[in-house]
Design a protein around this motif. Structure first.
Motif, PDB file in Angstrom:
ATOM      1  N   GLN A 153       0.823  -1.225   0.000  1.00  0.00           N
ATOM      2  CA  GLN A 153       0.000   0.000   0.000  1.00  0.00           C
ATOM      3  C   GLN A 153       0.851   1.267   0.000  1.00  0.00           C
ATOM      4  O   GLN A 153       0.330   2.371  -0.079  1.00  0.00           O
ATOM      5  CB  GLN A 153      -1.011   0.009   1.137  1.00  0.00           C
ATOM      6  CG  GLN A 153      -0.393   0.041   2.527  1.00  0.00           C
ATOM      7  CD  GLN A 153      -1.444   0.157   3.625  1.00  0.00           C
ATOM      8  OE1 GLN A 153      -2.640  -0.033   3.386  1.00  0.00           O
ATOM      9  NE2 GLN A 153      -1.017   0.468   4.832  1.00  0.00           N
ATOM     10  N   GLY A 154       2.173   1.119   0.074  1.00  0.00           N
ATOM     11  CA  GLY A 154       3.020   2.315   0.008  1.00  0.00           C
ATOM     12  C   GLY A 154       4.479   1.958   0.187  1.00  0.00           C
ATOM     13  O   GLY A 154       4.811   0.824   0.549  1.00  0.00           O
ATOM     14  N   VAL A 155       5.346   2.919  -0.117  1.00  0.00           N
ATOM     15  CA  VAL A 155       6.773   2.714   0.167  1.00  0.00           C
ATOM     16  C   VAL A 155       7.254   3.847   1.053  1.00  0.00           C
ATOM     17  O   VAL A 155       6.861   5.006   0.883  1.00  0.00           O
ATOM     18  CB  VAL A 155       7.646   2.606  -1.111  1.00  0.00           C
ATOM     19  CG1 VAL A 155       7.170   1.496  -2.016  1.00  0.00           C
ATOM     20  CG2 VAL A 155       7.724   3.902  -1.868  1.00  0.00           C
ATOM     21  N   ARG A 156       8.087   3.462   2.015  1.00  0.00           N
ATOM     22  CA  ARG A 156       8.646   4.467   2.935  1.00  0.00           C
ATOM     23  C   ARG A 156      10.004   4.883   2.406  1.00  0.00           C
ATOM     24  O   ARG A 156      10.840   4.031   2.095  1.00  0.00           O
ATOM     25  CB  ARG A 156       8.817   3.862   4.341  1.00  0.00           C
ATOM     26  CG  ARG A 156       7.498   3.499   5.004  1.00  0.00           C
ATOM     27  CD  ARG A 156       7.705   3.200   6.501  1.00  0.00           C
ATOM     28  NE  ARG A 156       8.626   2.111   6.721  1.00  0.00           N
ATOM     29  CZ  ARG A 156       8.324   0.825   6.631  1.00  0.00           C
ATOM     30  NH1 ARG A 156       7.088   0.449   6.304  1.00  0.00           N
ATOM     31  NH2 ARG A 156       9.222  -0.112   6.859  1.00  0.00           N
ATOM     32  N   LEU A 157      10.195   6.176   2.282  1.00  0.00           N
ATOM     33  CA  LEU A 157      11.485   6.605   1.739  1.00  0.00           C
ATOM     34  C   LEU A 157      12.054   7.782   2.485  1.00  0.00           C
ATOM     35  O   LEU A 157      11.356   8.498   3.211  1.00  0.00           O
ATOM     36  CB  LEU A 157      11.386   6.879   0.238  1.00  0.00           C
ATOM     37  CG  LEU A 157      10.427   7.922  -0.276  1.00  0.00           C
ATOM     38  CD1 LEU A 157      11.087   9.275  -0.301  1.00  0.00           C
ATOM     39  CD2 LEU A 157      10.028   7.539  -1.691  1.00  0.00           C
ATOM     40  N   ARG A 158      13.348   7.938   2.274  1.00  0.00           N
ATOM     41  CA  ARG A 158      14.102   9.040   2.866  1.00  0.00           C
ATOM     42  C   ARG A 158      14.622   9.831   1.690  1.00  0.00           C
ATOM     43  O   ARG A 158      15.325   9.301   0.820  1.00  0.00           O
ATOM     44  CB  ARG A 158      15.264   8.448   3.672  1.00  0.00           C
ATOM     45  CG  ARG A 158      16.026   9.441   4.499  1.00  0.00           C
ATOM     46  CD  ARG A 158      17.048   8.663   5.357  1.00  0.00           C
ATOM     47  NE  ARG A 158      17.731   9.554   6.271  1.00  0.00           N
ATOM     48  CZ  ARG A 158      18.797  10.253   5.944  1.00  0.00           C
ATOM     49  NH1 ARG A 158      19.314  10.173   4.733  1.00  0.00           N
ATOM     50  NH2 ARG A 158      19.375  11.053   6.829  1.00  0.00           N
ATOM     51  N   THR A 159      14.277  11.101   1.647  1.00  0.00           N
ATOM     52  CA  THR A 159      14.673  11.924   0.503  1.00  0.00           C
ATOM     53  C   THR A 159      16.127  12.362   0.643  1.00  0.00           C
ATOM     54  O   THR A 159      16.736  12.217   1.707  1.00  0.00           O
ATOM     55  CB  THR A 159      13.789  13.190   0.417  1.00  0.00           C
ATOM     56  OG1 THR A 159      14.094  14.011   1.548  1.00  0.00           O
ATOM     57  CG2 THR A 159      12.313  12.851   0.406  1.00  0.00           C
ATOM     58  N   ALA A 160      16.651  12.939  -0.443  1.00  0.00           N
ATOM     59  CA  ALA A 160      18.047  13.413  -0.432  1.00  0.00           C
ATOM     60  C   ALA A 160      18.237  14.462   0.662  1.00  0.00           C
ATOM     61  O   ALA A 160      19.332  14.608   1.212  1.00  0.00           O
ATOM     62  CB  ALA A 160      18.399  13.984  -1.799  1.00  0.00           C
ATOM     63  N   GLU A 161      17.151  15.172   1.008  1.00  0.00           N
ATOM     64  CA  GLU A 161      17.236  16.223   2.034  1.00  0.00           C
ATOM     65  C   GLU A 161      17.067  15.659   3.436  1.00  0.00           C
ATOM     66  O   GLU A 161      17.089  16.405   4.429  1.00  0.00           O
ATOM     67  CB  GLU A 161      16.165  17.301   1.795  1.00  0.00           C
ATOM     68  CG  GLU A 161      16.309  18.075   0.487  1.00  0.00           C
ATOM     69  CD  GLU A 161      15.830  17.283  -0.724  1.00  0.00           C
ATOM     70  OE1 GLU A 161      14.996  16.371  -0.571  1.00  0.00           O
ATOM     71  OE2 GLU A 161      16.322  17.557  -1.841  1.00  0.00           O
ATOM     72  N   GLY A 162      16.864  14.338   3.527  1.00  0.00           N
ATOM     73  CA  GLY A 162      16.778  13.700   4.838  1.00  0.00           C
ATOM     74  C   GLY A 162      15.366  13.592   5.381  1.00  0.00           C
ATOM     75  O   GLY A 162      15.176  13.109   6.502  1.00  0.00           O
ATOM     76  N   ASP A 163      14.370  14.029   4.631  1.00  0.00           N
ATOM     77  CA  ASP A 163      12.980  13.895   5.101  1.00  0.00           C
ATOM     78  C   ASP A 163      12.502  12.463   4.902  1.00  0.00           C
ATOM     79  O   ASP A 163      12.830  11.835   3.896  1.00  0.00           O
ATOM     80  CB  ASP A 163      12.048  14.833   4.313  1.00  0.00           C
ATOM     81  CG  ASP A 163      12.489  16.275   4.432  1.00  0.00           C
ATOM     82  OD1 ASP A 163      13.012  16.641   5.516  1.00  0.00           O
ATOM     83  OD2 ASP A 163      12.354  17.028   3.442  1.00  0.00           O
ATOM     84  N   ARG A 164      11.703  12.013   5.870  1.00  0.00           N
ATOM     85  CA  ARG A 164      11.127  10.674   5.734  1.00  0.00           C
ATOM     86  C   ARG A 164       9.652  10.820   5.396  1.00  0.00           C
ATOM     87  O   ARG A 164       8.951  11.626   6.009  1.00  0.00           O
ATOM     88  CB  ARG A 164      11.291   9.882   7.027  1.00  0.00           C
ATOM     89  CG  ARG A 164      12.726   9.489   7.254  1.00  0.00           C
ATOM     90  CD  ARG A 164      12.820   8.337   8.241  1.00  0.00           C
ATOM     91  NE  ARG A 164      14.047   7.596   8.036  1.00  0.00           N
ATOM     92  CZ  ARG A 164      15.217   7.944   8.575  1.00  0.00           C
ATOM     93  NH1 ARG A 164      15.325   9.007   9.325  1.00  0.00           N
ATOM     94  NH2 ARG A 164      16.284   7.214   8.338  1.00  0.00           N
TER      95      ARG A 164
END
Ligand code: GLY
Length: 380
Positions: free
Chosen positions: A184-195
């Motif tokens: 139902q979704g993917v959890r990711l961490r952006t290049a800026e460090g946001d989750r």
């Protein structure tokens, strides 16, 4: 970031498989978003670009898949070139495999698909080949594509022109699953460090050697390869030479890509090693002594995504809604066309077109389970 629409197909991994599947899906009118941690690490930027189902001596379903892909490549490349306006550097130049004896040649797995050569034939095809090679096989149907300098860039451009979204530096840290286990979704961490979590019901895992980090059930592990390139006199080599442990892939402009070490024990250890580079140099001298004097241009390394039987994992995964396009080991460039075709046919419809489903069956992720003895059958 785009991709918040759960109808968007998320591609986890921005390497060759991720781009190829994204391109095929976008051509079907599907909304696609590519999430990539660090594209420069992708095996598609490392490989030599050989299209070599026969020279690699593939067998069984993997040979059939490779041959199917080889047949698709001219149209696949034409579609990428048309969509991107960039050349891919396809070169159907044939591949020669040299052997120390005629009996070695005749025992080669794909000998029946090649043209047998004696020493005179070898000298005609590969002037300067070391004298210890007395027999060979020419596979005129095999070839190469300039993956590092052209194909990857063209695919990326083709995807963006078709509206594919890209998120570079976005590390997928986990999968969100519904009560029934479905994606139902993917959890990711952006290049800026946001989750954050991107909702989706469909995604394709194309994380190459890193695939098991996201889904530990997958039997994918890295096999490191070190490479180098040489500047040869133009037209010095007309064909790819595929020797044991070393190969030379001549590009149109005289650059020759030399590969490759195969270091399963290295795990994910980064960097060149003196032993690896010495091995390439020795292989070069043993194949084509003159080439050992051509000036080196670049040296690099990467990680092949390998599986226990060295064939890819394609199709459904243990997580409903997540499909696999990984584990292509030594044949990723060759297999990208067929992977894109089969995965797009499956993912676009959700359930899969019957023809694609049966082509994917030999490459299902859980095929190795049958090799593991069940507890009840084990000897005490
Ligand atoms: N396809 C050749 C290699 O992986 O080294």
């Amino acid at each position: 970031m785009d991709g918040d629409d759960p109808g968007t197909v998320l591609i986890l991994g921005g390497g060759l498989m991720g781009l190829a599947v994204a391109h095929a899906l976008a051509r079907r009118g599907q909304a696609v978003q590519v999430l990539s941690r660090r594209r420069s690490e992708a095996a598609g930027f490392v490989a030599a670009g050989m299209l070599a189902p026969h020279a690699e001596g593939l067998q069984g379903p993997l040979l059939a898949l490779g041959q199917q892909s080889l047949a698709l490549i001219p149209d696949w490349v034409a579609s990428i070139e048309a969509d991107s306006g960039l050349p891919c550097g396809l070169r159907p130049c044939g591949i020669v495999v040299p052997f120390p004896s005629a009996s070695d040649r005749d025992g080669f797995a794909t000998a029946a698909h090649g043209v047998p050569l004696d020493r005179a034939g070898l000298e005609r095809e590969l002037p300067g080949l070391a004298p210890s090679w007395t027999a060979g096989l020419l596979f005129p149907q095999d070839g190469q594509i300039d993956n590092r300098r052209r194909l990857m860039r063209a695919l990326e451009r083709a995807c963006s022109r078709l509206g594919v979204g890209f998120s570079e530096g976005a590390e997928v840290e986990g999968l969100d699953r519904a009560g029934d286990g479905a994606l139902q979704g993917v959890r990711l961490r952006t290049a800026e460090g946001d989750r954050r979590t991107l909702p989706t019901r469909r995604a394709v895992l194309a994380c190459g050697a890193w695939s098991a980090r996201l889904l530990p059930e997958l039997p994918v592990f890295p096999v490191k390869g070190q490479m180098l390139s040489l500047q040869a006199p133009r037209q010095a080599l007309g064909r790819v030479v595929f020797g044991p442990g070393t190969y030379l892939v001549p590009r149109e402009d005289g650059l020759v890509v030399v590969g490759a070490t195969s270091e399963a024990e290295a795990g994910f250890s980064e960097g060149l090693t003196p032993a690896g580079q010495r091995q390439l140099q020795a292989g070069l001298a043993a194949l084509l002594p003159e080439a050992a004097g051509w000036p080196p241009m670049e040296r690099w390394w990467g990680f092949r995504p390998c599986t226990p039987d060295e064939a890819p994992l394609l199709g459904p995964s243990p997580v409903p809604g997540l499909w696999l396009a990984t584990g292509h080991h030594r044949n990723g460039v060759l297999l990208a066309a067929v992977t894109a075709r089969l995965l797009a046919a499956t993912v676009a419809t959700g359930t899969g077109e019957p023809q694609a489903a049966s082509a994917l069956e030999p490459f299902r992720w859980d095929r190795f389970r049958e090799l593991t003895p069940q507890p009840s059958l084990r000897q005490p």
